[in-house]
Design a protein around this motif. Structure first.
Motif, PDB file in Angstrom:
ATOM      1  N   GLU A  68     -37.530 -72.143  33.993  1.00 23.27           N
ATOM      2  CA  GLU A  68     -36.420 -72.565  33.162  1.00 23.27           C
ATOM      3  C   GLU A  68     -36.756 -73.892  32.454  1.00 23.27           C
ATOM      4  O   GLU A  68     -37.701 -74.584  32.826  1.00 23.27           O
ATOM      5  CB  GLU A  68     -35.154 -72.722  34.007  1.00 23.27           C
ATOM      6  N   TYR A 119     -31.898 -71.253  34.486  1.00 26.96           N
ATOM      7  CA  TYR A 119     -31.806 -70.395  35.670  1.00 26.96           C
ATOM      8  C   TYR A 119     -30.371 -70.265  36.145  1.00 26.96           C
ATOM      9  O   TYR A 119     -29.981 -69.213  36.653  1.00 26.96           O
ATOM     10  CB  TYR A 119     -32.691 -70.985  36.786  1.00 26.96           C
ATOM     11  N   VAL A 164     -36.545 -65.617  35.552  1.00 29.29           N
ATOM     12  CA  VAL A 164     -36.486 -67.056  35.300  1.00 29.29           C
ATOM     13  C   VAL A 164     -36.654 -67.773  36.634  1.00 29.29           C
ATOM     14  O   VAL A 164     -35.936 -67.485  37.603  1.00 29.29           O
ATOM     15  CB  VAL A 164     -35.161 -67.446  34.620  1.00 29.29           C
TER      16      VAL A 164
END
Length: 871
Positions: A461, A535, A565
Motif C-alpha cells: 500500500e 490496505y 495489497v
C-alpha cells in the motif's frame, strides 16, 4: 609452607591415582571432525584443578604429521587442530588409535593419551577400472556360463566397507555373488539366454557396488560385452525376384542388373561370391556377363525384342564360411521397345495463396500432361510428392486438378513445396516433374492466450501512482493484424470485484470499478497503478484483463488478476472513548469504525477514581485503542511513560488496564496524572498518548462514583436504543414529581435549618463524642444504600473543633479540561460544612421524591460528629 605441603600432597595423590589407573587416558573422535572440536577435558581427566593446566604448562608433545590435535592452554581441553583422516592414518587397521604424549611441568610429568579415530562413511566403493571388456561367442556359449568379475574396494572399515552389488536389468545376463576366503562378496556374471550377434552385437551393462554406510555410497563399473560371430546365417538377396527391362537399343557392356546379397555374419562368414546357376533360354549364356564379386550383370552382346522378349537367370550367392552357406534369387529380363521421349507437365492455372480455412476439395491448380511416344510408351501416370495435404484428380484425358485433401494450418506449415511427377509406360520408363510453390494465407483462427489463467500480484500500500505492478503477456500465433494483441481491463459483470475490511466493496461505501485502481497498457500489457493503494480501504482486487487481436472478426482471451495489497504501518493507534461514554447500540464495531474513520484523537485526557487503601492489582481504568492496520502493525502495547519512578499505578502491557501497583495510602496524594503511550508493533512503530487523571477518594465515594458512571452509561444506552417514553408522558410525569418535590423540599428545608442551628450551638464536648457507625443519609438515583468502612476525614474549623465527616461524589460531572488542576477549587472545611449541611437534605429529598431528575452531587454525613442526628 602449609600451601606447599598441600600442593605436594595433591601431586602425590594424583600420581597414585594415575598409577592405579594405568597412566593412560582414552578418547574417541570421529574422522573429518572440524577444527576446534573438543575431544575431551584432558586437564580434568588428569586430575588438575582449574587454572593448574595453564600454570603448569600442560601441552602436547609434537609428533610430526600426527599432530592433528592440540591442548588448549586456558581450559586444558584436547581440541582437534586439523583434519583427521582415518584412512590416511590407519588405512584398514581397526581400531585406529593414536598414541599421544602430554607433558606437564613443575614437576615434570609425562602422560600417555590414546585417541581413537572412529570411521565415518566418507569413501565410496571403487572398482579397479571404470570399464571391463568381455567377449562371448554367440550360440556356442550355453546359458548358465559364469564369468568372474573384479569386485570393488572401500577404504572404510566395518559396516561402511560391507559391499553389495547390483546389475542393470538385462534379459541375457544376471548377477551372482560368491564369498571369498576373506568373507568378501565376489560378483560373477551369469549368462541366462543365448546371444545372437546379429540381434545385439554389443551388450552394455552397469555393475553398481553399494556400501553399508548411512547414507550408502555407491560406485559403478561399465561392462562392455562383445558378441563373437559364428557362420549361422546364409546370404540373403534383397529381392527374391529381380525384374529387369532392357531396351533393345542398349549398347554392349551396359549394366543389366546388379543383384545384392547380404550376410549378417562377420569376417569371412559374410564374404559373398555370385554365380549364375542357370539361364533360360540358353542363348543368353553368351549375352550376359556376371561379376562374381559385385553381382553386376552386364550386357555382353545385343538383345532383340523381336527375337527374345525375356530372359530368366537363376542367381546363387555363397559365403566363405565353414561350412559355406548359399542363397538364391531369380532375375527376369524383359526386352522392351525403345522409349526415348519423356512426359511433359504444364501448369495451366494456379490459384495461390490458399487460405488456411479452405475446405477439403478446393482446386489449387490445373495441370496438363502429355507424352509424344505411342502405345505403352505414351501412356502417362502422374502423382504428387509429398502426398499430403494435396492430391491429383484426373478430369479428362491428359488433364489433372491439384486439389486439397486435408485441412491446412498456417501456424503449423506456412508454405508447401509440391512436386508433380509424371511417368510414362515405356521400358525403361521416362519421368518428368514440375515443382509448385503453394503459400498459405493467414486467417484469424487463434484467440490470444495468456501464459497463465490466473495472475497473482502483490503490491504494497501507499505505492506511487503510476507504479508498474506486473506485466501480462498473451500469445497469438496468427500473423500481421490477426496476431497483433491489445490489452484492456474488462469491467464485465462480477469479474471485477474488490473487498475491503467491511466485507465487500470499497471503503468509500460504494462499489468501485477495477479501472479506478489499475490500468493496463494496451500494447505492452504492463499493469499500472492509477493511484496509491490503501490496505485499510482495499485488501484484494480481482478483475479480468482481456486481450483482443486485430483480426476480423476479432478474437479475445481473458486472464484473471488477483491483486493483493500488503499492509504498511501507516496508521497510528486511535484512542477510543471510555466505556459508557458512547451509546452501546453500536457496540465495539461502532467504536472500531469510528477509529478507522479517524474519529479517535491522537492524545486524550481521561478521568478515573480510586479508593484510599485499594489493594495492589485493583483495576482503576482501562485504556482502549484500535489500530486501522492489521497483523503486527495493529498489535498494540501500552506503556506508562510518566511518572517514570515507581508510582502507585501500573498499566497492562497488552490489556491497557490501569491497576494499582501497591496499596494506596494518604501519602500518595489526592490526584495522580499518568501519561500512557499506546504503541503498535510496526516498523517503524507508531504511537498515541493518553493522559489519565486518577483521583483518590474514600472507598464509598469511589464505589458510588463508579456506580454513578455505570448508571449514566446505562441511561445513555437506553436513550440511544429508544427506551425513553414519549415526550408527552415524560412531561406529565416530570410536572407531578416537581410539585411533590417542591412541597417536600420546603418542609424539609425548615427542618434542616433547625437541625443546623442545634448542631451549631451545641456544646463542644458533645461534638467530640466517641465514634459511631457510618450511616448513609441519602443517595442519588444511580447510587445504592451502603456503609463505608474505609477511611474517614475530619473537617475542622479554625479553632480546631471537629464538625463533621463529609464525603462528596460527583460521578456524572464531565471531566475538567486538560491542564493543571486549579489550586483554589476546594472551599475551606468549615465553609464546606456550613454549605453542605444545610443543603444535604434538600438534595436527598429531591433525589428520593423525584427519581426522574438527575442530581449529580451526593452528600454523605457521619453522625459521630453531628450530635443532632441519631446513629
Amino acid at each position: 609452607m602449609g600451601e606447599r605441603r598441600c600442593a605436594a600432597l595433591r601431586v602425590l595423590v594424583l600420581q597414585a591415582a594415575w598409577a592405579l589407573a594405568g597412566g593412560q587416558v582414552r578418547y574417541s573422535v570421529p574422522e573429518e571432525a572440524e577444527a576446534g572440536t573438543v575431544v575431551g577435558r584432558l586437564a580434568q581427566d588428569l586430575g588438575l584443578e582449574a587454572g593448574e593446566a595453564e600454570a603448569r604448562r600442560l601441552r602436547l608433545v609434537a609428533q610430526g604429521r600426527r599432530a592433528s590435535v592440540e591442548v588448549s592452554g586456558a581450559s586444558g581441553a584436547l581440541l582437534v587442530s586439523s583434519r583427521l583422516d582415518r584412512e590416511e592414518l590407519c588405512a584398514k587397521s581397526a581400531p585406529c588409535a593414536l598414541r599421544l604424549e602430554v607433558l606437564l611441568e613443575r614437576p615434570l610429568r609425562v602422560f600417555h593419551v590414546e585417541l581413537e579415530v572412529t570411521d565415518i562413511n566418507d569413501n565410496a566403493p571403487v572398482f579397479p577400472a571404470a570399464r571391463k571388456n568381455l567377449s562371448i561367442a554367440e550360440f556356442t556359449t550355453l546359458p548358465g556360463s559364469r564369468f568372474p568379475l573384479e569386485g570393488a574396494s572401500d577404504a572404510d572399515i566395518g559396516a561402511n566397507a560391507q559391499l553389495s552389488y547390483t546389475l542393470s536389468p538385462s534379459e541375457h545376463f544376471s548377477l551372482d555373488l560368491e564369498k571369498s576366503d576373506e568373507r568378501n562378496l565376489v560378483p560373477e556374471l551369469v549368462l541366462t539366454k543365448s546371444l545372437d550377434r546379429e540381434t545385439i552385437p554389443v551388450h552394455r551393462l552397469v555393475l553398481t557396488a553399494s556400501d553399508g554406510g548411512r547414507p550408502s555410497l555407491t560406485g559403478t563399473m561399465e561392462l562392455l560385452i562383445s558378441v563373437l560371430d559364428a557362420n549361422d546365417n546364409a546370404p540373403q538377396f534383397n529381392q527374391s525376384v529381380y525384374t529387369v527391362h532392357l531396351s533393345e537399343n542398349a549398347t554392349e557392356g551396359a549394366l543389366v542388373v546388379r543383384v545384392n546379397a547380404t550376410d549378417p555374419d562377420l569376417g569371412s562368414n559374410s564374404e559373398v561370391t555370385y554365380s549364375m546357376s542357370n539361364i533360360y533360354p540358353e542363348k543368353g549364356i553368351n549375352i550376359f556377363v556376371l561379376n562374381e564379386r559385385t553381382g553386376e550383370i552386364h550386357l555382353g552382346g545385343t538383345v532383340d525384342y523381336e527375337d527374345i522378349r525375356s530372359y530368366e537367370i537363376q542367381m546363387e550367392a555363397t559365403d566363405k564360411g565353414t561350412p559355406p552357406l548359399s542363397g538364391h534369387c531369380k532375375v527376369v529380363l524383359e526386352v522392351l521397345d525403345v522409349n526415348d521421349n519423356a512426359p511433359e507437365v504444364r501448369v495451366t492455372s494456379l490459384s495461390v495463396p490458399v487460405p488456411e480455412d479452405a475446405s477439403v476439395g478446393t482446386v489449387v491448380a490445373l495441370l496438363s500432361v502429355s507424352d509424344r511416344d505411342s502405345g505403352a510408351n505414351g501412356r502417362v501416370r502422374c502423382w504428387v510428392w509429398p502426398a499430403s495435404p494435396f492430391g491429383l484428380e484426373a478430369t479428362f484425358a491428359g488433364s489433372y486438378s491439384l486439389v486439397l485433401r486435408e485441412a491446412l494450418d498456417r501456424e503449423r506449415v506456412s508454405e508447401y513445396e509440391v512436386e508433380v511427377r509424371a511417368e510414362d509406360g515405356g521400358a525403361p520408363a521416362l519421368r518428368a516433374s514440375r515443382g509448385l510453390r503453394v503459400p498459405v494465407s493467414d486467417v484469424n483462427d487463434n484467440a490470444p492466450a495468456f501464459a497463465q489463467a490466473v495472475y497473482t500480484v502483490l503490491a504494497r500500500e501507499n505505492n506511487a501512482a503510476g507504479a508498474e505492478l506486473a506485466r501480462l503477456w498473451a500469445r497469438d500465433p496468427d500473423e500481421a493484424g490477426n496476431g497483433r494483441v491489445s490489452y484492456s481491463v474488462w469491467e464485465g459483470g462480477a469479474a471485477a470485484a474488490s473487498w475491503s475490511r467491511s466485507g465487500g466493496g470499497s471503503a468509500g461505501g460504494g462499489w468501485r470499478p477495477a479501472s479506478s485502481y489499475v490500468s493496463v497498457d494496451a500494447e505492452s500489457g504492463r499493469l499500472w497503478a492509477l493511484r496509491p493503494l490503501d490496505y485499510e480501504e482495499l485488501q484484494v482486487l480481482q478483475f479480468e484483463v482481456r486481450a483482443v487481436d486485430a483480426g476480423e472478426p476479432p478474437l479475445c482471451g481473458n486472464a484473471t488478476v488477483q491483486l493483493f495489497v500488503l499492509d504498511e504501518n501507516d496508521n497510528a493507534p486511535a484512542l477510543l472513548p471510555p466505556a459508557g461514554s458512547a451509546p452501546e447500540a453500536g457496540g465495539a464495531a461502532a467504536e472500531a469504525a469510528a477509529a478507522l474513520a479517524g474519529a479517535g484523537p491522537v492524545s486524550e485526557t481521561l478521568w478515573a477514581w480510586a479508593a484510599w487503601g485499594a489493594p495492589a492489582g485493583q483495576v482503576v481504568a482501562k485504556i482502549r485503542a484500535v489500530d486501522a492496520d492489521s497483523g503486527y502493525n495493529a498489535w498494540l502495547r501500552y506503556e506508562l511513560r510518566e511518572p517514570r519512578a515507581k508510582g502507585p499505578f501500573r498499566v497492562g502491557l497488552y490489556s491497557g488496564e490501569v491497576s494499582t501497583a501497591r496499596a494506596l495510602d494518604e501519602a500518595d496524594g489526592p490526584r495522580h496524572t499518568l501519561l500512557i503511550v499506546v504503541r503498535d508493533h510496526g516498523e517503524p512503530a507508531r504511537s498515541a498518548t493518553a493522559t489519565l487523571s486518577v483521583s483518590l477518594l474514600e472507598a464509598a465515594e469511589a464505589a458510588l462514583a463508579a456506580g454513578s458512571s455505570a448508571a449514566s452509561s446505562s441511561s445513555s444506552s437506553r436513550a440511544a436504543a429508544g427506551a425513553e417514553p414519549g415526550p408527552g408522558a415524560a412531561g406529565a410525569a416530570t410536572n407531578v414529581w416537581l410539585v411533590v418535590a417542591i412541597c417536600a423540599v420546603s418542609s424539609l428545608f425548615l427542618l434542616a435549618v433547625v437541625l443546623y442551628g442545634a448542631s451549631r450551638w451545641a456544646p463542644r464536648a458533645a461534638v467530640l463524642s466517641g465514634p459511631g457507625p457510618t450511616t448513609l443519609v441519602c443517595a442519588s438515583e444511580v447510587g445504592s444504600w451502603s456503609y463505608s468502612q474505609r477511611h474517614s476525614r475530619s473537617l475542622c474549623v479554625a479553632d480546631g473543633a471537629a464538625k463533621s465527616d463529609l464525603m462528596v461524589f460527583s460521578p456524572n460531572f464531565p471531566p475538567p479540561p486538560p491542564g493543571p488542576a486549579p489550586k483554589d477549587t476546594q472551599p475551606e472545611p468549615s465553609a464546606l460544612l456550613d454549605t453542605v449541611s444545610g443543603s444535604a437534605l434538600l438534595a436527598c429529598t429531591i433525589s428520593l421524591f423525584a427519581p426522574s431528575l438527575s442530581f449529580p452531587t451526593l452528600v454523605l454525613l457521619r453522625p459521630r460528629s453531628l450530635r443532632a442526628m441519631g446513629p
